[in-house]
Design a protein around this motif. Structure first.
Motif, PDB file in Angstrom:
ATOM      1  N   VAL A  53      -1.552   7.445   3.773  1.00  0.00           N
ATOM      2  CA  VAL A  53      -0.611   8.236   4.695  1.00  0.00           C
ATOM      3  C   VAL A  53       0.259   9.165   4.167  1.00  0.00           C
ATOM      4  O   VAL A  53       0.510  10.397   4.636  1.00  0.00           O
ATOM      5  CB  VAL A  53       0.343   7.356   5.492  1.00  0.00           C
ATOM      6  CG1 VAL A  53       1.291   6.577   4.937  1.00  0.00           C
ATOM      7  CG2 VAL A  53       0.563   7.746   7.007  1.00  0.00           C
ATOM      8  N   LEU A  54       0.813   8.858   2.893  1.00  0.00           N
ATOM      9  CA  LEU A  54       1.800   9.654   2.091  1.00  0.00           C
ATOM     10  C   LEU A  54       1.146  10.934   1.467  1.00  0.00           C
ATOM     11  O   LEU A  54       1.564  12.066   1.401  1.00  0.00           O
ATOM     12  CB  LEU A  54       2.786   9.058   1.107  1.00  0.00           C
ATOM     13  CG  LEU A  54       3.511   7.981   2.009  1.00  0.00           C
ATOM     14  CD1 LEU A  54       4.468   7.479   0.827  1.00  0.00           C
ATOM     15  CD2 LEU A  54       4.366   8.616   3.049  1.00  0.00           C
ATOM     16  N   LEU A 112      -9.413   4.550  -4.169  1.00  0.00           N
ATOM     17  CA  LEU A 112     -10.117   3.807  -5.367  1.00  0.00           C
ATOM     18  C   LEU A 112      -8.830   3.009  -5.813  1.00  0.00           C
ATOM     19  O   LEU A 112      -9.546   1.765  -6.504  1.00  0.00           O
ATOM     20  CB  LEU A 112     -10.335   4.940  -6.402  1.00  0.00           C
ATOM     21  CG  LEU A 112     -11.618   5.741  -6.373  1.00  0.00           C
ATOM     22  CD1 LEU A 112     -11.841   6.942  -7.489  1.00  0.00           C
ATOM     23  CD2 LEU A 112     -12.848   4.864  -6.471  1.00  0.00           C
ATOM     24  N   PHE A 113      -7.798   3.322  -5.744  1.00  0.00           N
ATOM     25  CA  PHE A 113      -6.600   2.493  -6.290  1.00  0.00           C
ATOM     26  C   PHE A 113      -6.611   1.070  -5.486  1.00  0.00           C
ATOM     27  O   PHE A 113      -6.533   0.007  -6.235  1.00  0.00           O
ATOM     28  CB  PHE A 113      -5.315   3.216  -6.141  1.00  0.00           C
ATOM     29  CG  PHE A 113      -4.027   2.514  -6.589  1.00  0.00           C
ATOM     30  CD1 PHE A 113      -3.484   2.877  -7.874  1.00  0.00           C
ATOM     31  CD2 PHE A 113      -3.504   1.226  -5.973  1.00  0.00           C
ATOM     32  CE1 PHE A 113      -2.528   2.112  -8.314  1.00  0.00           C
ATOM     33  CE2 PHE A 113      -2.478   0.787  -6.497  1.00  0.00           C
ATOM     34  CZ  PHE A 113      -1.805   1.250  -7.551  1.00  0.00           C
ATOM     35  N   ILE A 172       1.312   9.447  -6.161  1.00  0.00           N
ATOM     36  CA  ILE A 172       2.193  10.830  -6.024  1.00  0.00           C
ATOM     37  C   ILE A 172       3.152  11.104  -7.343  1.00  0.00           C
ATOM     38  O   ILE A 172       2.961  12.290  -7.706  1.00  0.00           O
ATOM     39  CB  ILE A 172       2.943  10.764  -4.679  1.00  0.00           C
ATOM     40  CG1 ILE A 172       2.023  10.881  -3.584  1.00  0.00           C
ATOM     41  CG2 ILE A 172       4.097  12.169  -4.737  1.00  0.00           C
ATOM     42  CD1 ILE A 172       2.786  10.751  -2.109  1.00  0.00           C
ATOM     43  N   ALA A 173       3.574  10.109  -7.892  1.00  0.00           N
ATOM     44  CA  ALA A 173       4.291  10.364  -9.034  1.00  0.00           C
ATOM     45  C   ALA A 173       3.347  10.870 -10.100  1.00  0.00           C
ATOM     46  O   ALA A 173       4.031  11.939 -10.735  1.00  0.00           O
ATOM     47  CB  ALA A 173       4.727   8.906  -9.426  1.00  0.00           C
ATOM     48  N   LEU A 174       2.216  10.614 -10.033  1.00  0.00           N
ATOM     49  CA  LEU A 174       1.646  11.139 -11.422  1.00  0.00           C
ATOM     50  C   LEU A 174       0.655  12.414 -10.682  1.00  0.00           C
ATOM     51  O   LEU A 174       0.548  13.280 -11.643  1.00  0.00           O
ATOM     52  CB  LEU A 174       0.489  10.197 -11.927  1.00  0.00           C
ATOM     53  CG  LEU A 174      -0.460  10.706 -13.172  1.00  0.00           C
ATOM     54  CD1 LEU A 174       0.659  11.034 -14.215  1.00  0.00           C
ATOM     55  CD2 LEU A 174      -1.209   9.634 -13.663  1.00  0.00           C
ATOM     56  N   TYR A 175       0.072  12.371  -9.647  1.00  0.00           N
ATOM     57  CA  TYR A 175      -0.876  13.274  -9.197  1.00  0.00           C
ATOM     58  C   TYR A 175      -0.098  14.218  -7.910  1.00  0.00           C
ATOM     59  O   TYR A 175      -1.062  14.701  -7.167  1.00  0.00           O
ATOM     60  CB  TYR A 175      -2.028  12.684  -8.901  1.00  0.00           C
ATOM     61  CG  TYR A 175      -2.716  11.964  -9.812  1.00  0.00           C
ATOM     62  CD1 TYR A 175      -3.043  12.722 -10.912  1.00  0.00           C
ATOM     63  CD2 TYR A 175      -2.869  10.589  -9.874  1.00  0.00           C
ATOM     64  CE1 TYR A 175      -3.784  11.970 -12.124  1.00  0.00           C
ATOM     65  CE2 TYR A 175      -3.394   9.765 -10.924  1.00  0.00           C
ATOM     66  CZ  TYR A 175      -3.903  10.577 -12.181  1.00  0.00           C
ATOM     67  OH  TYR A 175      -4.305   9.768 -13.154  1.00  0.00           O
ATOM     68  N   LEU A 179       2.683   5.913  -3.160  1.00  0.00           N
ATOM     69  CA  LEU A 179       3.964   6.684  -3.813  1.00  0.00           C
ATOM     70  C   LEU A 179       3.557   6.767  -5.445  1.00  0.00           C
ATOM     71  O   LEU A 179       3.912   7.772  -5.937  1.00  0.00           O
ATOM     72  CB  LEU A 179       5.179   6.069  -3.568  1.00  0.00           C
ATOM     73  CG  LEU A 179       6.342   6.639  -3.707  1.00  0.00           C
ATOM     74  CD1 LEU A 179       6.629   7.856  -2.671  1.00  0.00           C
ATOM     75  CD2 LEU A 179       7.667   5.737  -3.598  1.00  0.00           C
ATOM     76  N   THR A 180       3.184   5.558  -5.878  1.00  0.00           N
ATOM     77  CA  THR A 180       2.715   5.506  -7.159  1.00  0.00           C
ATOM     78  C   THR A 180       1.798   6.797  -7.671  1.00  0.00           C
ATOM     79  O   THR A 180       1.773   7.536  -8.734  1.00  0.00           O
ATOM     80  CB  THR A 180       2.117   4.189  -7.399  1.00  0.00           C
ATOM     81  OG1 THR A 180       2.859   3.165  -7.002  1.00  0.00           O
ATOM     82  CG2 THR A 180       1.838   4.055  -8.928  1.00  0.00           C
ATOM     83  N   ASP A 233       5.298  16.934  -8.380  1.00  0.00           N
ATOM     84  CA  ASP A 233       6.080  16.873  -9.667  1.00  0.00           C
ATOM     85  C   ASP A 233       5.268  16.239 -10.606  1.00  0.00           C
ATOM     86  O   ASP A 233       5.896  15.787 -11.756  1.00  0.00           O
ATOM     87  CB  ASP A 233       7.393  16.043  -9.407  1.00  0.00           C
ATOM     88  CG  ASP A 233       8.293  16.714  -8.285  1.00  0.00           C
ATOM     89  OD1 ASP A 233       8.277  17.755  -8.061  1.00  0.00           O
ATOM     90  OD2 ASP A 233       8.799  15.842  -7.423  1.00  0.00           O
ATOM     91  N   PRO A 240       3.799  15.333 -13.858  1.00  0.00           N
ATOM     92  CA  PRO A 240       4.098  15.929 -15.458  1.00  0.00           C
ATOM     93  C   PRO A 240       2.956  16.278 -16.099  1.00  0.00           C
ATOM     94  O   PRO A 240       3.306  17.049 -17.007  1.00  0.00           O
ATOM     95  CB  PRO A 240       4.509  14.248 -15.991  1.00  0.00           C
ATOM     96  CG  PRO A 240       4.013  13.414 -15.154  1.00  0.00           C
ATOM     97  CD  PRO A 240       3.653  14.085 -13.730  1.00  0.00           C
ATOM     98  N   THR A 250       0.724  -1.199   0.024  1.00  0.00           N
ATOM     99  CA  THR A 250      -0.128  -0.148   0.153  1.00  0.00           C
ATOM    100  C   THR A 250       0.874   1.169  -0.062  1.00  0.00           C
ATOM    101  O   THR A 250       0.475   2.411  -0.667  1.00  0.00           O
ATOM    102  CB  THR A 250      -0.828  -0.030   1.235  1.00  0.00           C
ATOM    103  OG1 THR A 250      -0.116  -0.139   2.394  1.00  0.00           O
ATOM    104  CG2 THR A 250      -1.867  -1.084   1.009  1.00  0.00           C
ATOM    105  N   ILE A 251       2.110   1.234   0.549  1.00  0.00           N
ATOM    106  CA  ILE A 251       2.851   2.366   0.666  1.00  0.00           C
ATOM    107  C   ILE A 251       3.266   2.701  -0.684  1.00  0.00           C
ATOM    108  O   ILE A 251       3.182   3.774  -1.024  1.00  0.00           O
ATOM    109  CB  ILE A 251       3.924   2.283   1.730  1.00  0.00           C
ATOM    110  CG1 ILE A 251       4.809   3.523   1.915  1.00  0.00           C
ATOM    111  CG2 ILE A 251       4.950   1.193   1.216  1.00  0.00           C
ATOM    112  CD1 ILE A 251       3.889   4.460   2.717  1.00  0.00           C
ATOM    113  N   VAL A 252       3.808   1.663  -1.376  1.00  0.00           N
ATOM    114  CA  VAL A 252       4.030   2.045  -2.981  1.00  0.00           C
ATOM    115  C   VAL A 252       2.744   2.319  -3.693  1.00  0.00           C
ATOM    116  O   VAL A 252       2.924   3.385  -4.315  1.00  0.00           O
ATOM    117  CB  VAL A 252       4.581   0.604  -3.518  1.00  0.00           C
ATOM    118  CG1 VAL A 252       4.922   0.702  -4.940  1.00  0.00           C
ATOM    119  CG2 VAL A 252       5.984  -0.085  -2.527  1.00  0.00           C
TER     120      VAL A 252
END
Lengths: 324, 286, 270
Positions: free
Chosen positions: B225-226, B157-158, B132-135, B129-130, B138, B140, B124-126
């Protein structure tokens, strides 16, 4: 010889066997016949040790086995749905009991090949159960049960899951096999035709009890109760008693002891003719009495719907059972 | 030939032996039952008993005080609402995805089908993070939802994506296509057929999948949490609230009390699903 | 009409795939891209720091204890649930499902309340010099708790499906219950067990919330891979967090591959 002595079996909310006493002769092929819920399968499983009776004893060849586990009884059991070991080849299925007994490999192979020949599955050694038809699976299951040379062979509705044609073939084949192997065999079935065809002794079961046991002919000709009579074949009810439809005697004139009836329908079924009759004294809405006569008789009588006939059980033969 | 037995000859007797007859062979005895009971008691029941005892340890007054504090109520209300929204969205998108996977055909369908389970396999922590990478900051594509309630919804939802898909899919596969053909032959439009024929048959599966995702969402921690920033009174869900409480206190009565409430919610949903499945099962056999 | 249903189908396909891409595909792809955009060397050095190696080892160590425990007891639980002749099976079944419904944080907290310094067993454990919370045993227990249902849940329907006739047949052929289990039952349920084990492994390696509460998070001591991801993220070491995540994601993808291979609901397996 199998002796069952006053065996009772209770489940939580169901009394499956009520004081069953039964003797099964060595080398016989006995059918336990009865409707579903009559306790026939439970009795078979008690003999096998798959069920523990609530009270009573089971004696195999003079030894009280009531408290022995199925593993220790030396029985062969064949299940209605084959209970094939799906993850094993046909060879390994049949060899299972021998491997458990740690027989030498060569002996196992020889025995398995021989049995597969006997049941007509030679050449199927490497197949898996999923590649076999229902009939073949059941023959494999039989070979598997016979491999350990059981003192008793128990078959629980072995042909119940097969279609009519295969069922008829297999029971003829079972009869022949029994004549060769002569192992004491008990077969559970709800099909009276199957029982009459294959067994040399029939025990009819009803509501957890043995209703009657004996040779098929004796049971058919001299049933001990209405239940046995109606379970062993078609019956017609005439004047309060039960008669076999083919025993009914029809004539166009009044005769001693005959009942007046009106012909409702005449059905030609090839070699036999079925006549549906409504007795004059029948209450409104009653089911018609069915008489079964030969074609020759039917032609002599020239029966048509609406005709009045006189019907009776043959002289000198009392209807099988008088209604209670 | 008419026989008394003929009426029962065709009756399904399969598995009869297994259902209401308990055999000596193949059953398990008292020892395994004892081992399993002890195992479950030590691992599952003992900690939950300690939790409940702790929550009531200072009396019902402090229990009530803990769960009715504004922070606790806000966190719980937000958790329930956002979980409900996630479950509702899942009911629609999950059914849509299941439909496309079963009834449509395109290249790479097998891969897509396998990827549906990724949220179950991915820590779940990943997952957080996943997203966060898109939304995240940073992003893109310039969308930054971090520290908003939308971020929490996205994370939920994820992680709950597979539930409705995987509960609807098998039902849809088994669904008799002839029913739909019959409906079409009677003049129904595709939309009518879907609403009146397909949907009623899928409803139990959709409901059960949505309820499962709701139960999962209510307790979710790692993915949230992140990305949520855990802003009190805004994006803080109950599990994060409990985490903070227990971290900052030596005698976490309050944390235990809120946990018990959260536990009760999940349990209710779990029992509800069981009842739902049992009813569905009964109807299936009728 | 044909044309219309074609359009509908295409529309639905675009909608479904679009949703999956935005929620699942693109984010996961982006993480992998971000991880490797500065070259594999950077990733390698990031996942081979002493702390990372230790976290990886600790994660495997925990899984190596929790998975066998949950496998053996999961199979046993399924046997009791399906074949047992005892009362109270519905209650047992509900308890087995419980860990699915409990927030991992609540699991961690509950364990602290039993094994922690002020917990039920705390004084006794302290007296005997046993530390459970903030050390390996606590993390193992937490992991066992959250991954407890998988094997039992996967094996139960398979056991129901195969019925007990094969086991009875084995008994009539002379096999003891032990022999029947090893030769008949276990081979028959092996795919269900394998599937359950794969799910258990995935959950053990990925567990975060419960372990987070009971671990103490000491680098090089009680830090698992998932905790490392969180710490690096918190320390603004985004590249490091991505690298550790990529490692976990690869494990997840391997799991996924095994899952599709083993799924017992799939037809036509031998």
């Amino acid at each position: 010889m199998i002796t069952v002595e006053s065996v009772d079996k209770h489940y939580e909310d169901f009394h499956a066997l009520r004081g069953v006493d039964l003797e099964i002769a060595s080398g016989s092929l006995t059918a336990l016949l009865g409707p579903s819920g009559s306790g026939k399968s439970t009795l078979l499983r008690v003999i096998a040790g798959l069920e523990v009776p609530s009270s009573g004893r089971v004696i195999l060849d003079g030894e009280d086995v009531t408290n022995l586990a199925p593993q220790q009884r030396g029985i062969g059991f064949v299940f209605q749905h084959y209970a094939a070991f799906e993850h094993m080849s046909v060879r390994d299925n049949v060899a299972f009991g021998l491997k458990i007994r740690r027989r030498p490999k060569a002996e196992v192979k020889e025995k398995v090949d021989e049995l597969l020949r006997v049941v007509g599955l030679d050449g199927y050694q490497q197949r898996y159960p999923s590649q076999l038809s229902g009939g073949q699976r059941q023959r494999m299951a039989l070979a598997r049960a016979l491999a350990i040379e059981p003192a008793v062979l128990l078959l629980d509705e072995p042909f119940g899951a097969l279609d009519a044609k295969v069922r008829a073939e297999l029971r003829t084949w079972l009869r022949r096999l029994h004549d060769e192997v002569h192992v004491t065999t008990v077969l559970v079935t709800h099909d009276q035709e199957e029982a009459l065809d294959v067994a040399d002794t029939i025990a009819v079961m009803d509501a957890g009890q043995i209703a009657q046991a004996g040779r098929p002919r004796d049971l058919y000709d001299a049933p001990a109760s209405e239940f046995v009579m109606s379970f062993l074949g078609p019956v017609a009810r005439l004047g309060g008693g039960l008669v076999r439809p083919h025993d009914l005697d029809l004539s166009l004139e009044h005769r001693e002891g005959a009942t007046e009836a009106q012909v409702q329908r005449v059905v030609h079924l090839g070699f036999e003719v079925r006549v549906e009759l409504l007795p004059a004294d029948a209450p409104a809405g009653a089911e018609p009495v069915v008489a079964q006569i030969t074609r020759a008789e039917a032609e002599t009588l020239e029966l048509q719907a609406g005709d009045i006939v006189w019907v009776r059980a043959p002289l000198g033969q009392v209807p099988g059972v008088v209604a209670a | 030939m008419a026989t008394v037995a003929s009426s029962e000859r065709g009756a399904p007797v399969r598995r009869r032996a297994g259902v209401h007859r308990r055999a000596r062979a193949g059953g398990t005895g008292a020892l395994p039952m004892g081992v399993v009971t002890v195992w479950l008691s030590v691992i599952v029941l003992l900690p939950l008993a300690a939790l409940t005892a702790k929550s009531l340890g200072d009396g019902t007054g402090s229990f009530w005080h803990a769960v009715s504090s504004r922070a606790a109520v806000d966190a719980l209300a937000f958790t329930l609402v956002v979980s409900l929204i996630a479950a509702a969205i899942n009911a629609v998108t999950g059914t849509l995805v299941a439909w496309v996977l079963v009834r449509d055909d395109f290249r790479g369908k097998g891969v897509v089908n396998a990827l549906i389970d990724l949220p179950f396999a991915l820590p779940t922590i990943v997952a957080g993070l996943t997203l966060i990478a898109l939304y995240g900051q940073d992003s893109p594509v310039g969308i930054d939802v971090t520290y908003t309630r939308t971020a929490v919804l996205l994370a939920l939802l994820f992680v709950t994506l597979p539930f409705v898909v995987r509960s609807v899919q098998p039902v849809l596969i088994e669904l008799d296509r002839e029913m739909e053909e019959a409906s079409t032959s009677l003049g129904a439009t595709p939309g009518q057929t879907f609403r009146r024929i397909v949907l009623p048959n899928l409803r139990p599966a959709i409901l059960s999948g949505a309820a499962l995702s709701f139960a999962r969402a209510v307790g979710e921690f790692g993915s949230v949490v992140l990305i949520s920033g855990n802003v009190p009174f805004r994006t803080e869900v109950s599990s994060v609230y409990i985490f903070k409480l227990q971290e900052s206190s030596d005698s976490p009565v309050a944390a235990a009390a809120v946990s018990v409430v959260l536990l009760a919610v999940s349990l209710t949903v779990l029992v509800g699903i069981r009842v739902l499945e049992r009813r569905g099962g009964d109807r299936g056999h009728a | 009409m044909r044309e219309q249903s074609r359009t509908t189908r295409l529309g639905l396909r675009v909608l479904a795939l679009g949703y999956l891409a935005l929620l699942l595909g693109i984010p996961v792809g982006l993480v992998l891209y971000r991880t490797f955009e500065h070259g594999a060397g950077a990733v390698w050095s990031s996942v081979t720091t002493p702390a990372a190696i230790h976290a990886f080892q600790l994660t495997l160590e925990i899984a190596a204890i929790a998975v066998p425990l949950n496998t053996v007891l999961g199979v046993l639980t399924a046997l009791v649930l399906v074949r047992g002749r005892v009362r109270g099976k519905p209650v047992l079944e509900a308890i087995v499902d419980l860990p699915f419904a409990i927030s991992p944080v609540v699991v961690g907290l509950s364990l602290v309340l039993v094994y922690g310094r002020t917990g039920w067993l705390g004084p006794w454990l302290t007296d005997h010099g046993i530390q459970i919370i903030f050390s390996l045993p606590g993390m193992v227990i937490a992991t066992v708790f959250v991954s407890l249902p998988f094997v039992a849940r996967e094996v139960t329907p398979v056991l129901r499906e195969i019925g007990d006739e094969q086991e009875q047949a084995a008994a009539t052929l002379g096999a003891s219950s032990w022999q029947a289990f090893w030769r008949i039952t276990l081979p028959a349920i092996r795919w269900g067990v394998a599937y359950g084990v794969v799910l258990t492994v995935a959950r053990c390696i990925g567990e975060f919330g419960a372990v987070s509460v009971v671990s103490g998070k000491v680098a090089g001591e009680s830090e698992t891979l998932t905790l490392l991801v969180e710490k690096r993220f918190g320390n603004f070491d985004l590249a490091g967090a991505y690298a550790a995540s990529a490692l976990l994601a690869l494990i997840a993808l391997a799991t996924l591959l095994l899952m599709t291979r083993l799924n017992p609901r799939k037809e036509g397996r031998p």
